[in-house]
Design a protein around this motif. Structure first.
Motif, short mmCIF file in Angstrom:
data_model
loop_
_atom_site.label_atom_id
_atom_site.label_comp_id
_atom_site.label_asym_id
_atom_site.label_seq_id
_atom_site.Cartn_x
_atom_site.Cartn_y
_atom_site.Cartn_z
N LEU A 189 24.77 3.59 -8.72
CA LEU A 189 25.96 2.89 -9.20
C LEU A 189 27.02 3.85 -9.73
O LEU A 189 28.22 3.59 -9.61
N SER A 190 26.57 4.96 -10.32
CA SER A 190 27.49 5.88 -10.99
C SER A 190 28.15 6.86 -10.03
O SER A 190 29.12 7.53 -10.41
N CYS A 191 27.65 6.97 -8.82
CA CYS A 191 28.22 7.94 -7.87
C CYS A 191 29.70 7.65 -7.65
O CYS A 191 30.54 8.55 -7.69
N ASN A 192 30.01 6.40 -7.39
CA ASN A 192 31.39 5.96 -7.26
C ASN A 192 31.64 4.96 -8.38
O ASN A 192 31.50 3.75 -8.21
N ARG B 299 32.70 5.91 -22.35
CA ARG B 299 31.59 6.49 -21.58
C ARG B 299 31.99 7.87 -21.07
O ARG B 299 33.15 8.10 -20.70
N VAL B 300 31.02 8.77 -21.05
CA VAL B 300 31.21 10.11 -20.50
C VAL B 300 30.53 10.18 -19.14
O VAL B 300 29.34 9.84 -19.01
N TYR B 301 31.27 10.61 -18.14
CA TYR B 301 30.75 10.70 -16.77
C TYR B 301 30.43 12.15 -16.45
O TYR B 301 31.18 13.06 -16.80
N GLN C 172 30.83 11.30 -8.44
CA GLN C 172 31.76 12.03 -7.58
C GLN C 172 33.19 11.50 -7.71
O GLN C 172 34.15 12.27 -7.68
N VAL C 173 33.31 10.17 -7.83
CA VAL C 173 34.62 9.53 -7.88
C VAL C 173 34.64 8.55 -9.04
O VAL C 173 33.69 7.80 -9.24
N LEU C 174 35.74 8.57 -9.79
CA LEU C 174 35.94 7.65 -10.91
C LEU C 174 37.19 6.83 -10.61
O LEU C 174 38.27 7.37 -10.38
N ALA D 275 39.94 21.83 -14.47
CA ALA D 275 39.86 20.92 -13.32
C ALA D 275 38.46 20.34 -13.24
O ALA D 275 37.47 21.08 -13.17
N PRO D 276 38.33 19.01 -13.25
CA PRO D 276 36.99 18.40 -13.15
C PRO D 276 36.50 18.38 -11.71
O PRO D 276 37.30 18.39 -10.76
N LYS D 277 35.21 18.33 -11.56
CA LYS D 277 34.64 18.17 -10.22
C LYS D 277 34.71 16.70 -9.76
O LYS D 277 34.48 16.41 -8.60
N ILE D 278 35.03 15.82 -10.70
CA ILE D 278 35.12 14.39 -10.41
C ILE D 278 36.55 14.03 -10.01
O ILE D 278 37.51 14.41 -10.70
#
Length: 542
Positions: free
Chosen positions: A398-401, A443-445, A451-453, A471-474
Motif C-alpha cells: 500500500l505504501s509503495c504508491n 506520517r513520515v514516509y 516510491q511515489v507520494l 532531494a528526496p528519493k520519493i
C-alpha cells in the motif's frame, strides 16, 4: 486450408451453442424444501421449538467424473443433512414482520422487523451466482457451472466468526442458522423465501444503541455515507487502527470479498467531530476452497478472478487477496505507520488463541465440525503464525504508491523533506482564510518503502507548502483540486524541485515555487482527482 478453418468454426459454434443452450434441468433455487403440492393452510402451525433435518445443498452431490474435473470443494458439507431450528416468525425475537425482499449479487434476503422496530435480515445459505448472467443464459450449462462453484464456499462458515471477532473486539453481526418454513405469514414473500435454510441476524443499520456487538452506536450507516462524510468534511475521522484490525482478520480467514458494500460503519460523536468504526458483514467467501481440480486450476491461471484464493496454510499474494478491498484500504489506512501495523498484527495474533478458535468452530453443527473443522483450524493456526509478516508485506504494498487525500473543506498540507530517504506529511484543518486550527494527519514516509507520494486537496481553499534542503528519493505529486489553492515550494536545491509535480487550473490559484518545479496547468482535470463527488467515483457504491 479453408475446409480446416470451416471445421474449426463449426466446432467453436457447436461448443458455444452447447454452453449457452438452456434447459430446465439447469434451473436452480436457493430453497432446500419445495413447496407442498396443496396451498398452505390458512391456520398457521406452531413452529416454536421445532427442528428439521435438511442438507444445505444436496444438488452439489455430483458424480466422481464431475468432481474429478470441477473439484470436491466443500460438497460433503453441503450434502450432509443437519438439524436446523425452524423459524417461527410469530414468536422469534418477540414476533417478526416481513418488510422487504432484497439481495446483493448472489444472496437472496428478506428484511424483517420486531415490535420495537429493530430490523433483522434472513440471508440464504445457498447462492444464485447465475443472476449476474444475461437472462437468456440463466438456465444454460454455463449458469449450471457458475452455480456449482458455490460448493467452493463453506455453507456454515459465518457461524464460526463471532467468537473470534469478540476476542478481537471487532464489531460484528451474530448469525443464527434457521430453516424458514412455508409459512403463510410470509405473505407475498412466501414463494421466494419459504423452504429456505438461512442465516438470521440483526441488520447492521440505524440505531444500535442496545446492541453491544455493534458498539451500542446510536447510528450505523453505509460505506457511501461514511465516505461522503470523510471526503466532504475534515471534522470526520475513521478509526484506522480499528479498521486495520478488521482487515488483518480478513486476511487471516482468507476473505477475498471485502468490497465497499460488505461494510457498515458505527458512528460516534466526539465533541465537534464524527468518528467511524468498521462493522464487517456478508462473510460468504471465508475458508474458500476452489482450486482443487483441473478446471478450476486452469480457470485460475487465466487471471480473470485472481482474488478467488483458496484457503491454504500459507498467506500469500496479498495484492490479489485484497483486490476488492484495496480502494478502502488505500484511503482509510493511509495515516498508519509500519509500527502501527506491527502492533495491531501482534495484538490479533495474541488474542486469537487456540481456545478461541476451538470455541468458534464448535458453533457449526456437530457433523459439519467433524468433516471440515480439523483441517480448517490447522490452516488458520498456520496463518496466524504468519500474520506479522503478512501485515508488513501488505503495508509495503500500500505504501509503495502512497496517497494522502484531503476533503472538500480547507486544509494546509505541509511536506517536510527530512532527508533523501524520509519525507514527512502533515495535514491541518484551516479556516477559509487559511488560519490553522489543528493537525489531523502526520506520517513520515521512507524511500525504502515509498516510491511515489500523491497528495489530493479536492475542493476547498487548500495550501501546499514544501520545504527542504535535500532531494528526496520519493517523487511528490500534488493535485490541488477545486477551490482557490496556494502552492509554496521553498528550496534552493534544484534536484528537490525536480522531484515535485503540481497539477491544477489557473483559476484563482497562486504558485510561489522554486525553479525546476514541474507545474502543469490543466483547466479540464479528471473529476476523480478534482473534487469530492468525483473522488467517490473510485468506489463500488450503491
Amino acid at each position: 486450408m479453408k475446409k480446416y478453418l470451416l471445421k474449426i468454426n463449426l466446432l467453436i459454434g457447436a461448443t458455444a451453442a452447447m454452453l449457452t443452450s438452456c434447459s430446465e434441468r439447469f434451473s436452480h433455487t436457493v430453497q432446500q424444501v419445495p413447496a407442498p403440492p396443496q396451498p398452505v393452510a390458512a391456520n398457521v402451525p406452531d413452529y416454536s421449538d421445532s427442528t428439521i433435518v435438511v442438507a444445505a445443498g444436496k444438488h452439489y452431490d455430483r458424480s466422481r467424473l464431475h468432481t474429478f474435473f470441477y473439484g470436491k470443494h466443500y460438497r460433503p458439507a453441503w450434502t450432509t443433512p443437519v438439524e436446523v431450528e425452524v423459524l417461527d416468525i410469530g414468536t422469534a425475537k418477540g414476533g417478526l414482520k416481513p418488510l422487504q425482499l432484497g439481495g446483493s449479487r448472489q444472496t437472496i434476503n428478506l428484511r424483517l422487523e420486531d415490535s420495537a422496530g429493530t430490523e433483522y435480515v434472513l440471508r440464504s445459505i445457498d447462492k444464485e451466482p447465475a443472476s449476474a448472467l444475461p437472462e437468456k443464459w440463466q438456465k444454460s450449462y454455463i449458469a449450471n457451472i457458475a452455480r456449482d462453484a458455490t460448493s467452493a464456499t463453506l455453507p456454515y462458515a459465518a457461524l464460526t466468526l463471532p467468537p473470534m471477532l469478540e476476542a478481537l473486539n471487532i464489531y460484528h453481526v451474530k448469525p443464527e442458522l434457521v430453516y424458514v418454513p412455508h409459512d403463510p405469514r410470509l405473505g407475498e414473500y412466501l414463494d421466494d423465501i419459504g423452504g429456505m435454510v438461512a442465516l438470521l441476524e440483526k441488520r447492521p443499520s440505524g440505531d444500535q444503541s442496545n446492541n453491544p456487538t455493534m458498539g451500542n452506536a446510536e447510528k450505523v450507516t453505509s460505506t457511501q455515507s461514511m465516505l461522503e462524510d470523510r471526503i466532504y468534511d475534515n471534522d470526520t475521522r475513521v478509526d484506522a487502527r480499528y479498521f486495520l484490525r478488521a482487515r488483518l482478520f480478513d486476511m487471516l480467514i482468507g476473505d477475498w470479498s471485502r468490497h465497499e458494500d460488505n461494510w457498515r460503519w458505527a458512528e460516534f460523536k466526539q465533541d465537534s467531530m464524527l468518528m467511524y468504526r468498521a462493522i464487517p458483514r456478508d462473510r460468504d467467501n471465508v475458508f474458500y476452497k476452489l482450486n482443487d481440480a483441473i478446471i478450476p486450476w486452469l480457470f485460475m491461471r487465466t487471471g480473470l478472478k485472481s482474488h478467488f484464493q483458496t484457503f491454504r496454510p500459507k498467506i500469500k499474494n496479498l495484492s490479489d487477496l485484497n483486490k476488492s478491498g484495496h480502494n478502502l484500504d488505500k484511503i482509510l489506512l493511509a495515516e498508519l505507520s509500519l509500527q502501527d501495523w506491527q502492533e495491531v498484527a501482534d495484538s490479533v495474533q495474541q488474542a486469537l488463541t487456540d481456545e478461541v478458535i476451538e470455541k468458534a468452530f464448535r458453533r457449526m453443527p456437530d457433523t459439519i465440525y467433524e468433516i471440515t473443522a480439523p483441517s480448517i483450524m490447522a490452516k488458520l493456526k498456520s496463518r496466524r503464525a504468519q500474520l506479522p509478516a503478512a501485515a508488513a508485506s501488505y503495508y509495503k504494498y500500500l505504501s509503495c504508491n502512497a496517497v494522502v487525500v484531503g476533503t472538500d473543506k480547507h486544509e494546509l498540507f505541509e511536506v517536510n523533506v527530512l532527508s533523501e530517504n524520509q519525507v514527512q506529511v502533515q495535514v491541518y484543518k484551516t479556516k477559509k482564510d487559511g488560519d490553522v486550527q489543528y493537525l489531523f494527519f502526520d506520517r513520515v514516509y521512507d524511500a525504502n518503502v515509498t516510491q511515489v507520494l500523491q497528495l489530493y486537496g479536492l475542493d476547498g481553499n487548500d495550501q501546499f507548502v514544501v520545504k527542504g534542503n535535500v532531494a528526496p528519493k520519493i517523487e511528490i505529486n500534488i493535485w490541488g483540486g477545486a477551490g482557490e489553492d496556494a502552492y509554496t515550494v521553498t528550496t534552493e536545491n534544484k534536484k528537490l524541485a525536480k522531484k515535485i509535480a503540481i497539477e491544477d487550473s489557473m483559476y484563482r490559484n497562486t504558485y510561489d515555487v522554486a525553479k525546476k518545479t514541474k507545474v502543469t496547468v490543466n483547466d479540464n482535470p479528471a473529476a476523480n482527482k478534482y473534487i469530492g463527488e468525483g473522488w467517490l467515483l473510485r468506489y463500488y457504491l450503491n
